[in-house]
Design an enzyme around this catalytic site. Structure first.
Site, PDB file in Angstrom:
ATOM      1  N   ARG A 172     -11.819   8.900  31.566  1.00  0.00           N
ATOM      2  CA  ARG A 172     -12.031   8.469  30.170  1.00  0.00           C
ATOM      3  C   ARG A 172     -11.205   7.209  29.863  1.00  0.00           C
ATOM      4  NH1 ARG A 172     -15.237  11.890  30.951  1.00  0.00           N
ATOM      5  NH2 ARG A 172     -15.994  13.481  29.513  1.00  0.00           N
ATOM      6  N   SER A 246     -16.135  15.531  22.516  1.00  0.00           N
ATOM      7  CA  SER A 246     -14.744  15.974  22.685  1.00  0.00           C
ATOM      8  C   SER A 246     -13.827  15.059  21.881  1.00  0.00           C
ATOM      9  CB  SER A 246     -14.319  15.895  24.152  1.00  0.00           C
ATOM     10  OG  SER A 246     -15.159  16.658  24.974  1.00  0.00           O
ATOM     11  N   GLU A 342      -9.687  11.116  22.287  1.00  0.00           N
ATOM     12  CA  GLU A 342     -10.610  10.338  23.127  1.00  0.00           C
ATOM     13  C   GLU A 342     -11.254   9.184  22.345  1.00  0.00           C
ATOM     14  OE1 GLU A 342     -13.655  12.330  25.811  1.00  0.00           O
ATOM     15  OE2 GLU A 342     -14.950  11.160  24.484  1.00  0.00           O
TER      16      GLU A 342
HETATM   17  P1  FAD Z   1     -18.993   3.323  20.069  1.00  0.00           P
HETATM   18  O1  FAD Z   1     -18.556   4.619  19.491  1.00  0.00           O
HETATM   19  O2  FAD Z   1     -19.768   2.419  19.184  1.00  0.00           O
HETATM   20  O3  FAD Z   1     -17.716   2.557  20.614  1.00  0.00           O
HETATM   21  C1  FAD Z   1     -16.780   3.233  21.415  1.00  0.00           C
HETATM   22  C2  FAD Z   1     -15.746   2.217  21.908  1.00  0.00           C
HETATM   23  O4  FAD Z   1     -16.385   1.259  22.766  1.00  0.00           O
HETATM   24  C3  FAD Z   1     -15.117   1.393  20.784  1.00  0.00           C
HETATM   25  O5  FAD Z   1     -13.792   1.085  21.159  1.00  0.00           O
HETATM   26  C4  FAD Z   1     -15.945   0.119  20.768  1.00  0.00           C
HETATM   27  O6  FAD Z   1     -15.250  -0.986  20.243  1.00  0.00           O
HETATM   28  C5  FAD Z   1     -16.239  -0.061  22.241  1.00  0.00           C
HETATM   29  N1  FAD Z   1     -17.496  -0.749  22.522  1.00  0.00           N
HETATM   30  C6  FAD Z   1     -18.746  -0.313  22.240  1.00  0.00           C
HETATM   31  N2  FAD Z   1     -19.657  -1.189  22.692  1.00  0.00           N
HETATM   32  C7  FAD Z   1     -18.958  -2.205  23.262  1.00  0.00           C
HETATM   33  C8  FAD Z   1     -19.324  -3.425  23.915  1.00  0.00           C
HETATM   34  N3  FAD Z   1     -20.608  -3.788  24.076  1.00  0.00           N
HETATM   35  N4  FAD Z   1     -18.340  -4.244  24.365  1.00  0.00           N
HETATM   36  C9  FAD Z   1     -17.029  -3.908  24.204  1.00  0.00           C
HETATM   37  N5  FAD Z   1     -16.635  -2.771  23.601  1.00  0.00           N
HETATM   38  C10 FAD Z   1     -17.580  -1.935  23.141  1.00  0.00           C
HETATM   39  N6  FAD Z   1     -18.540  10.912  26.266  1.00  0.00           N
HETATM   40  C11 FAD Z   1     -18.427  11.218  27.577  1.00  0.00           C
HETATM   41  O7  FAD Z   1     -17.779  10.482  28.339  1.00  0.00           O
HETATM   42  N7  FAD Z   1     -18.995  12.353  28.093  1.00  0.00           N
HETATM   43  C12 FAD Z   1     -19.709  13.191  27.336  1.00  0.00           C
HETATM   44  O8  FAD Z   1     -20.208  14.196  27.832  1.00  0.00           O
HETATM   45  C13 FAD Z   1     -19.859  12.889  25.952  1.00  0.00           C
HETATM   46  N8  FAD Z   1     -20.544  13.733  25.148  1.00  0.00           N
HETATM   47  C14 FAD Z   1     -20.666  13.434  23.824  1.00  0.00           C
HETATM   48  C15 FAD Z   1     -21.388  14.318  23.011  1.00  0.00           C
HETATM   49  C16 FAD Z   1     -21.549  14.064  21.666  1.00  0.00           C
HETATM   50  C17 FAD Z   1     -22.340  15.022  20.809  1.00  0.00           C
HETATM   51  C18 FAD Z   1     -20.984  12.885  21.112  1.00  0.00           C
HETATM   52  C19 FAD Z   1     -21.191  12.572  19.646  1.00  0.00           C
HETATM   53  C20 FAD Z   1     -20.242  12.013  21.900  1.00  0.00           C
HETATM   54  C21 FAD Z   1     -20.073  12.280  23.266  1.00  0.00           C
HETATM   55  N9  FAD Z   1     -19.350  11.434  24.110  1.00  0.00           N
HETATM   56  C22 FAD Z   1     -19.252  11.716  25.449  1.00  0.00           C
HETATM   57  C23 FAD Z   1     -18.666  10.242  23.569  1.00  0.00           C
HETATM   58  C24 FAD Z   1     -19.601   9.006  23.416  1.00  0.00           C
HETATM   59  O9  FAD Z   1     -20.942   9.369  23.397  1.00  0.00           O
HETATM   60  C25 FAD Z   1     -19.383   8.003  24.545  1.00  0.00           C
HETATM   61  O10 FAD Z   1     -18.056   7.577  24.585  1.00  0.00           O
HETATM   62  C26 FAD Z   1     -20.283   6.770  24.405  1.00  0.00           C
HETATM   63  O11 FAD Z   1     -20.176   5.945  25.547  1.00  0.00           O
HETATM   64  C27 FAD Z   1     -19.964   5.939  23.143  1.00  0.00           C
HETATM   65  O12 FAD Z   1     -21.008   5.003  22.994  1.00  0.00           O
HETATM   66  P2  FAD Z   1     -21.206   4.219  21.625  1.00  0.00           P
HETATM   67  O13 FAD Z   1     -22.217   3.150  21.880  1.00  0.00           O
HETATM   68  O14 FAD Z   1     -21.538   5.166  20.547  1.00  0.00           O
HETATM   69  O15 FAD Z   1     -19.779   3.574  21.420  1.00  0.00           O
HETATM   70  N1  EPU Z   2     -13.221  26.388  26.780  1.00  0.00           N
HETATM   71  C1  EPU Z   2     -12.632  27.249  25.889  1.00  0.00           C
HETATM   72  N2  EPU Z   2     -13.132  27.297  24.606  1.00  0.00           N
HETATM   73  C2  EPU Z   2     -14.184  26.547  24.221  1.00  0.00           C
HETATM   74  C3  EPU Z   2     -14.801  25.680  25.142  1.00  0.00           C
HETATM   75  C4  EPU Z   2     -14.293  25.604  26.424  1.00  0.00           C
HETATM   76  O1  EPU Z   2     -11.683  27.932  26.214  1.00  0.00           O
HETATM   77  O2  EPU Z   2     -14.557  26.637  23.032  1.00  0.00           O
HETATM   78  C5  EPU Z   2     -12.633  26.282  28.123  1.00  0.00           C
HETATM   79  C6  EPU Z   2     -13.359  27.096  29.175  1.00  0.00           C
HETATM   80  O3  EPU Z   2     -12.373  27.641  30.013  1.00  0.00           O
HETATM   81  C7  EPU Z   2     -14.134  26.068  29.951  1.00  0.00           C
HETATM   82  C8  EPU Z   2     -13.236  24.830  29.824  1.00  0.00           C
HETATM   83  O4  EPU Z   2     -12.636  24.941  28.543  1.00  0.00           O
HETATM   84  O5  EPU Z   2     -14.285  26.448  31.272  1.00  0.00           O
HETATM   85  C9  EPU Z   2     -13.980  23.508  29.925  1.00  0.00           C
HETATM   86  O6  EPU Z   2     -15.027  23.479  28.941  1.00  0.00           O
HETATM   87  P1  EPU Z   2     -16.327  22.566  29.151  1.00  0.00           P
HETATM   88  O7  EPU Z   2     -16.971  22.878  30.464  1.00  0.00           O
HETATM   89  O8  EPU Z   2     -17.162  22.664  27.935  1.00  0.00           O
HETATM   90  O9  EPU Z   2     -15.737  21.123  29.325  1.00  0.00           O
HETATM   91  P2  EPU Z   2     -14.710  20.305  28.443  1.00  0.00           P
HETATM   92  O10 EPU Z   2     -13.508  20.060  29.273  1.00  0.00           O
HETATM   93  O11 EPU Z   2     -14.502  20.886  27.107  1.00  0.00           O
HETATM   94  C10 EPU Z   2     -15.597  18.048  29.360  1.00  0.00           C
HETATM   95  C11 EPU Z   2     -15.765  16.681  28.772  1.00  0.00           C
HETATM   96  C12 EPU Z   2     -17.108  16.582  28.067  1.00  0.00           C
HETATM   97  C13 EPU Z   2     -18.213  16.832  29.096  1.00  0.00           C
HETATM   98  C14 EPU Z   2     -18.013  18.232  29.702  1.00  0.00           C
HETATM   99  C15 EPU Z   2     -18.991  18.496  30.834  1.00  0.00           C
HETATM  100  C16 EPU Z   2     -13.572  15.785  28.257  1.00  0.00           C
HETATM  101  C17 EPU Z   2     -12.565  15.494  27.206  1.00  0.00           C
HETATM  102  N3  EPU Z   2     -14.702  16.381  27.843  1.00  0.00           N
HETATM  103  O12 EPU Z   2     -15.549  18.946  28.265  1.00  0.00           O
HETATM  104  O13 EPU Z   2     -17.259  15.268  27.571  1.00  0.00           O
HETATM  105  O14 EPU Z   2     -19.489  16.756  28.497  1.00  0.00           O
HETATM  106  O15 EPU Z   2     -16.681  18.330  30.252  1.00  0.00           O
HETATM  107  O16 EPU Z   2     -18.652  17.701  31.914  1.00  0.00           O
HETATM  108  O17 EPU Z   2     -13.351  15.458  29.420  1.00  0.00           O
HETATM  109  C18 EPU Z   2     -16.829  13.916  25.654  1.00  0.00           C
HETATM  110  O18 EPU Z   2     -16.098  13.250  26.379  1.00  0.00           O
HETATM  111  O19 EPU Z   2     -17.045  13.621  24.447  1.00  0.00           O
HETATM  112  C19 EPU Z   2     -17.484  15.096  26.208  1.00  0.00           C
HETATM  113  C20 EPU Z   2     -18.263  15.910  25.476  1.00  0.00           C
END
Ligand code: FAD
Ligand code: EPU
Length: 353
Positions: A172, A246, A342
């Site tokens: 991240r 997250s 994050e």
């Molecule tokens: P923004 O929120 O618009 O920007 C994020 C950052 O990037 C800011 O600092 C911004 O200034 C910068 N930025 C954006 N575009 C540019 C550019 N073109 N040039 C320079 N800087 C830029 N993230 C994960 O890693 N894994 C996940 O599984 C995951 N699951 C998610 C689930 C949900 C429901 C939500 C709401 C978010 C999740 N995220 C996850 C976080 C998010 O989706 C990602 O970080 C995504 O890449 C953000 O994209 P954005 O275009 O919305 O960025």
């Molecule tokens: N868990 C709990 N309670 C909960 C949920 C999870 O105790 O309510 C525990 C369980 O033990 C589970 C562990 O947490 O095994 C991990 O949970 P999960 O598999 O949902 O993954 P996470 O660590 O919560 C990460 C990423 C997600 C990504 C998933 C799948 C980070 C900060 N988050 O979540 O990314 O989608 O793994 O790979 O690394 C994001 O970055 O926004 C994001 C959603």
């Protein structure tokens, strides 16, 4: 140049940002400048209202919390071109503009018979933001498939093509996240495989999801479908309940600290995170303290996942920040582990000590 008259450039004063962040909190930018063609960036940044400012670059707003309104203009790149730029025997190089929606790119890559991004299906946001925090999910990080990142360097006005090594990716994390404002990502090149025989299935729950769907020999599209199904169950849809996925990164701690925690809390899961390091699930730490489903006014923690800060409707960015801070302080007091947010925080700094 007078920007409002320039083709492919839209300028809005006093722009409301509620629809441009997935927490759906109210914020206002002094200016919103949207640019279709990244080749115009040098002109656009040299003209009012961006001249002399370091704009906040926004994609889909899915990883940002507006604790306060930004005091600088907001810049969005809206180009959505995607094309294969090199096609070799076993793999291809796929280029996408920064403004393309991430999930649309994943689906387009599968339609082209290219594999590698399927575990990253349904992550919200744009292609341009994907390298910023090296998005990851279900056992894959995007850096594994990035060949190069195209950027505009704000200080020099140069268009550069940075190799993966130059981006200094981590969990991240990247050079871009550590030095916001230095580069604007204009496009990304992905090296993707034409071989659909080696899906990444190690993440807990993925094999079970495929089995329950009756899939015996999973192909990349099956993996994408399984990931989509798991994500829809676990994570709230921002269109229904404001959130940024997250809210905290999973903390990485030295092995001796992880061992001491394991002694006191045998149920705490731990994951290897490189030499002498372990990753702890922040969700577990938060859940164990009873915060899941917490609600203070319209700010709270999702009932379905302890790592997701949510806006039930009219929470302000400050109220969401305060809930996050309270949760992190309690985790620190109980476990001695410091949680880091994050998403990018606008108008606040994270200082829980
Ligand atoms: P923004 O929120 O618009 O920007 C994020 C950052 O990037 C800011 O600092 C911004 O200034 C910068 N930025 C954006 N575009 C540019 C550019 N073109 N040039 C320079 N800087 C830029 N993230 C994960 O890693 N894994 C996940 O599984 C995951 N699951 C998610 C689930 C949900 C429901 C939500 C709401 C978010 C999740 N995220 C996850 C976080 C998010 O989706 C990602 O970080 C995504 O890449 C953000 O994209 P954005 O275009 O919305 O960025
Ligand atoms: N868990 C709990 N309670 C909960 C949920 C999870 O105790 O309510 C525990 C369980 O033990 C589970 C562990 O947490 O095994 C991990 O949970 P999960 O598999 O949902 O993954 P996470 O660590 O919560 C990460 C990423 C997600 C990504 C998933 C799948 C980070 C900060 N988050 O979540 O990314 O989608 O793994 O790979 O690394 C994001 O970055 O926004 C994001 C959603």
């Amino acid at each position: 140049m007078t920007l409002p008259d320039a083709p492919g450039v839209r300028v809005t004063p006093n722009a409301l940002l509620r629809a441009l962040n997935t927490f759906a909190v109210d914020a206002t930018a002094p200016w919103l400048v949207e640019v279709d063609d990244a080749a115009r960036l040098a002109d656009v940044l040299a003209s009012a209202p961006l001249r002399g400012t370091t704009p906040l670059v926004l994609g889909g707003g899915s990883n940002v919390l507006f604790v306060a309104s930004p005091d600088v203009p907001v810049l969005r790149l809206t180009g959505r071109d995607v094309r294969i730029i090199d096609d070799a025997a076993g793999s291809a190089l796929l280029y996408a503009d920064a403004g393309m929606e991430w999930h649309a790119l994943v689906m387009a890559s599968l339609d082209l018979g290219l594999h590698g991004l399927e575990n990253l299906a349904l992550i919200p946001g744009t292609v341009g933001a994907a390298p910023i925090q090296n998005i990851g999910a279900y056992g894959v990080e995007v850096r594994e498939h990035i060949e190069a990142v195209h950027v505009f360097e704000c200080a020099t006005g140069d268009a550069l093509r940075l190799s993966t090594g130059e981006c200094d990716f981590g969990y991240r994390d990247s050079l871009f996240k550590r030095v916001p404002g230095r580069y604007i990502v204009t496009g990304v090149e992905f090296r993707l495989s034409r071989n659909d025989a080696a899906p990444v299935l190690g993440y807990a729950g993925l094999v079970e999801e495929l089995a329950s769907a009756g899939v015996k020999a999973p192909r990349a599209r099956d993996v994408a479908n399984a990931v989509i199904a798991i994500r829809r169950r676990k994570l709230p849809d921002p269109a229904v309940l404001g959130n940024a996925g997250s809210f905290f990164k999973n903390p990485i701690v030295p092995t001796d600290i992880a061992d001491a925690l394991a002694c006191m809390h045998p149920a705490l899961p731990q994951f290897h995170a490189g030499d002498g390091l372990r990753k702890l699930p922040a969700a577990w730490l938060i859940d164990s303290l009873g915060f899941k489903g917490l609600r203070e006014g319209d700010a709270g923690i999702a009932p379905s996942h302890a790592l997701v800060l949510v806006n039930h409707g009219e929470a302000t960015g400050r109220q969401l920040f305060d809930v996050a801070m309270r949760v992190a302080r309690t985790v620190r007091d109980r476990y001695g582990v410091v949680l880091e947010p994050e998403p990018r925080l606008i108008g606040a700094t994270w200082d829980i000590v």
